[in-house]
Design an enzyme around this catalytic site. Structure first.
Site, mmCIF file in Angstrom:
data_model
loop_
_atom_site.group_PDB
_atom_site.id
_atom_site.type_symbol
_atom_site.label_atom_id
_atom_site.label_comp_id
_atom_site.label_asym_id
_atom_site.label_seq_id
_atom_site.Cartn_x
_atom_site.Cartn_y
_atom_site.Cartn_z
ATOM 1 N N ASP A 168 38.428 54.563 35.207
ATOM 2 C CA ASP A 168 37.686 55.580 35.583
ATOM 3 C C ASP A 168 36.456 55.706 34.923
ATOM 4 O OD1 ASP A 168 38.379 56.728 33.276
ATOM 5 O OD2 ASP A 168 40.191 57.535 34.196
ATOM 6 N N ASP A 228 41.153 53.061 31.708
ATOM 7 C CA ASP A 228 41.513 54.280 32.333
ATOM 8 C C ASP A 228 41.748 55.376 31.144
ATOM 9 O OD1 ASP A 228 43.146 56.202 33.571
ATOM 10 O OD2 ASP A 228 44.878 55.093 33.184
ATOM 11 N N GLU A 274 23.493 40.739 48.210
ATOM 12 C CA GLU A 274 24.281 39.906 48.343
ATOM 13 C C GLU A 274 23.776 38.899 49.184
ATOM 14 O OE1 GLU A 274 28.038 41.001 49.915
ATOM 15 O OE2 GLU A 274 29.205 39.666 48.569
ATOM 16 N N ASP A 329 25.142 45.373 49.414
ATOM 17 C CA ASP A 329 26.403 44.453 49.832
ATOM 18 C C ASP A 329 26.394 44.071 51.271
ATOM 19 O OD1 ASP A 329 29.374 44.175 49.077
ATOM 20 O OD2 ASP A 329 29.552 44.985 51.120
ATOM 21 N N ASP A 348 46.481 57.271 34.943
ATOM 22 C CA ASP A 348 46.767 57.078 36.131
ATOM 23 C C ASP A 348 47.021 55.793 36.523
ATOM 24 O OD1 ASP A 348 44.539 56.697 36.453
ATOM 25 O OD2 ASP A 348 43.828 57.788 38.240
ATOM 26 N N HIS A 350 33.539 39.924 41.085
ATOM 27 C CA HIS A 350 34.554 40.407 41.735
ATOM 28 C C HIS A 350 35.252 39.967 43.021
ATOM 29 C CE1 HIS A 350 31.533 42.128 43.990
ATOM 30 N NE2 HIS A 350 32.425 42.699 44.769
ATOM 31 N N ASP A 351 34.527 38.933 43.313
ATOM 32 C CA ASP A 351 34.811 38.391 44.676
ATOM 33 C C ASP A 351 35.502 36.688 44.441
ATOM 34 O OD1 ASP A 351 34.653 40.349 46.467
ATOM 35 O OD2 ASP A 351 32.450 39.875 46.850
ATOM 36 N N ASP A 391 25.708 49.847 43.475
ATOM 37 C CA ASP A 391 26.186 48.826 44.765
ATOM 38 C C ASP A 391 26.167 49.800 46.234
ATOM 39 O OD1 ASP A 391 27.478 46.847 46.011
ATOM 40 O OD2 ASP A 391 28.945 46.309 44.324
HETATM 41 C C1 NOJ Z 1 31.032 41.813 49.687
HETATM 42 C C2 NOJ Z 1 31.859 42.444 48.431
HETATM 43 O O1 NOJ Z 1 31.139 41.756 47.136
HETATM 44 C C3 NOJ Z 1 33.096 42.558 48.714
HETATM 45 O O2 NOJ Z 1 33.799 42.882 47.552
HETATM 46 C C4 NOJ Z 1 33.698 43.185 49.731
HETATM 47 O O3 NOJ Z 1 34.881 42.966 50.000
HETATM 48 C C5 NOJ Z 1 32.839 42.969 50.978
HETATM 49 N N1 NOJ Z 1 31.371 42.663 50.673
HETATM 50 C C6 NOJ Z 1 32.784 43.835 51.955
HETATM 51 O O4 NOJ Z 1 32.098 45.070 51.767
#
Ligand code: NOJ
Length: 576
Positions: free
Chosen positions: A57, A49, A282, A228, A53, A348-349, A126
């Site tokens: 960023d 950051d 993805e 995505d 905030d 990130h998932d 992305d």
């Molecule tokens: C896959 C993404 O990697 C995930 O983070 C997102 O929540 C879902 N697609 C919906 O876009």
């Protein structure tokens, strides 16, 4: 047993040639820059950051460009940074050509891209176009009336026809992908949260809009696209009834439906073929054949398959190394002649790499983080590494649902409550697997909030930041960070690690993952002990090994054809 320091030249080579014959030289397959890339994934909200905030960023990333360069990675994938109401942290886009104000301006983006390119680092965008945000102008128009010209940008079902056939939603608090909208007395479809309506890819205008958006970014100079959730873009828009319980296997019903390949071929023709860019979607279809159909060069669709089979193996109760080995080995075999894979175990998932696939205890976190990074960087395929894994960041402990920020966690909790499931188990599973685990702020140093922000971080910094941070590890030649850098350099210096054939050794060894990579007359042996105890591997076909190329311990025990590895020890040997 004779203990031999790795610095000692151990002896000679010859592998997989018990008959004394040299292996036939393998050709280097089509060489391409994106096969040689090492992708570093940055979650922009959590990296750095710059304005206090509490939200990372673009300027913050710019401040850290030299750090990114120091890793040796050659490409950066940034999660979405478009204008968005942030119901799903940017995966709900309200303007595809504008920058989220919390993240900065278009000028910041241009500077970031320039800064990366000046450092010879490429950039992956992305692209979130299975759905948009419900705050996108297209959707605002579409929902305003049944006659609106944007109506067909989305999927609608007139309520007078009754309720449409059930569709499962991944993030909806009731699990229902049809949302009733009183404005036009209709339902609209959302495979994710209700604020993420699915776009109608059958509509040529939607497709043209998307290609124009992609060209807008390609003209700016982005070098790659990650699509995505794109497997889900094509739908049978008659919305037939699916069998009861289909949601337990929804990928079979949602992924790779008729039309998808046409869209990808068109996208390739309209966008990819006009630029020197790489593309990755993805997901990788429902089986190997479908994965090939997505990425084989002659298909003219995408470049890299991104399959979840391996990443899905880790469970709160642990996982079987045999299964992991088998998964990677089978995928490699299927793609050894044609197509190309990505290699990853976190993003990130997912929760953190070391907490899921390694051991995040004080005793073994360091060794197992190094082991996992060694593994990812020595496989065939393009490695995608996730920010923070290069320093061994771990899962965070949350006790109550109020601490979670992720829509999937919050709505999943509401759904579980309404279904009367065992909430104790639900919370403990969430603690292990929640996506928020993988999204905590980057740990830069031991000052307050790990130097991520001077304000209040949007998601708490992990308490262990005083121990686990870039600054401490930068100074330590044996740190996870410096091991990661060495491993990256090794991959870049040894083409065999990119293109070499992969061969699994000692298949049924439950503790050690051992394999070779071979290109022409060069072979590298990779030995990885995935357990918290010593483990032995017998390699009768190997008469001798050279000095280790990299080792996360100072030594290794070798006794004739058997090698004893320390807990989470990972070593690479050049065999010739
Ligand atoms: C896959 C993404 O990697 C995930 O983070 C997102 O929540 C879902 N697609 C919906 O876009």
């Amino acid at each position: 047993m004779k203990k031999i320091l790795i610095h000692t030249l151990l002896a000679l080579l010859l592998l997989g040639c018990s008959n004394g014959q040299k292996k036939e030289a393998s050709m280097v397959p089509d060489k391409t820059w994106w096969k040689e890339a090492i992708v570093y994934q940055i979650y922009p909200r959590s990296f750095k950051d710059s304005d206090g905030d509490g939200v990372g960023d673009l300027k913050g990333i710019i401040e850290k460009l030299d750090y990114i360069k120091s890793l040796g990675v050659t490409m950066v994938w940034l999660n979405p940074f478009y204008q968005s109401p942030n119901v799903d942290n940017g995966y709900d886009v309200s303007d595809y050509k504008a920058i989220l104000s919390e993240f900065g301006t278009m000028e910041d983006f241009d500077n970031l891209l320039k800064g990366l390119h000046e450092r010879n680092i490429k950039f992956v965008l992305d692209v979130v176009v299975n759905h948009s945000s419900d705050q996108h102008e297209w959707f605002k128009q579409a929902r305003s009336s049944r006659n609106n010209p944007y109506r067909d940008y989305y999927h609608w079902w007139p309520a007078e026809k009754g309720k449409p056939n059930f569709r499962y939603s991944l993030f909806d608090e009731k699990g229902d992908a049809w949302q009733y909208d009183s404005i036009s007395n209709s339902y609209y479809l959302h495979y994710f949260a209700k604020e993420q309506p699915d776009l109608n890819w059958e509509n040529p205008k939607v497709r043209e809009e998307v290609y124009n958006i992609m060209k807008f970014w390609a003209d700016k100079g982005v070098d790659g696209f990650r699509l995505d959730a794109f497997q889900f873009a094509a739908k049978d828009t008659t919305f037939p009834k699916f069998p009861d319980g289909f949601e337990k296997d929804f990928i079979q019903y949602y992924a790779m439906q008729d039309g998808l390949h046409d869209y990808l071929k068109e996208m390739n023709e309209e966008v990819f073929s006009k630029y020197d860019v790489m593309s990755v979607a993805e997901g990788a279809g429902r089986n190997f054949q479908e994965a090939h159909e997505l990425v084989d060069a002659d298909r003219k669709e995408l470049n890299i398959a991104y399959a979840f089979d391996a990443v899905d193996i880790a469970k709160p109760e642990g996982y079987s190394l045999l299964k992991l080995k088998n998964t990677f080995t089978t995928w490699d075999k299927e793609f050894s002649k044609k197509g190309w894979l990505s290699i990853f175990l976190s993003n990130h998932d997912q929760a953190r790499l070391v907490s899921r696939f390694g051991n995040d205890s004080e005793e073994f976190r360091e060794a197992s983080s190094k082991l996992l990074n060694t593994f990812l960087l020595s496989m065939r395929g393009t490695p995608f590494v996730y920010y923070g894994d290069e320093i061994g960041m771990t899962n965070i402990e949350f006790d109550s649902i109020s601490q979670y920020k992720d829509v999937a966690a919050i709505n999943g909790y509401k759904k579980a409550l309404s279904e009367g499931v065992d909430m104790h188990k639900f919370m403990s599973d969430l603690n292990f697997a929640s996506r928020d685990n993988g999204r905590t702020p980057m740990q830069w140093d031991s000052s307050e909030n790990a130097q991520f922000t001077s304000g209040e971080p949007w998601l708490p910094v992990n308490d262990n930041y005083k121990n686990i941070n870039v600054s401490v590890q930068d100074k330590d030649p044996n740190s996870i960070l410096n091991h990661f850098r060495k491993m990256v350099k090794l991959r870049k210096d040894n083409e065999v690690l990119v293109y070499g054939d992969y061969q699994l050794l000692d298949e049924n060894n439950e503790d050690v993952y051992a394999f070779t990579r071979t290109l022409n007359n060069e072979t590298i042996l990779v030995l990885l002990n995935f357990t918290n105890h010593d483990a032995t591997i017998e390699l009768p076909e190997i008469s001798h090994v050279n000095q280790a190329m990299i080792n996360n311990y100072h030594s290794v025990e070798i006794n004739h054809s058997s090698i004893q590895l320390k807990p989470y020890q990972g070593i690479l040997f050049k065999l010739n």
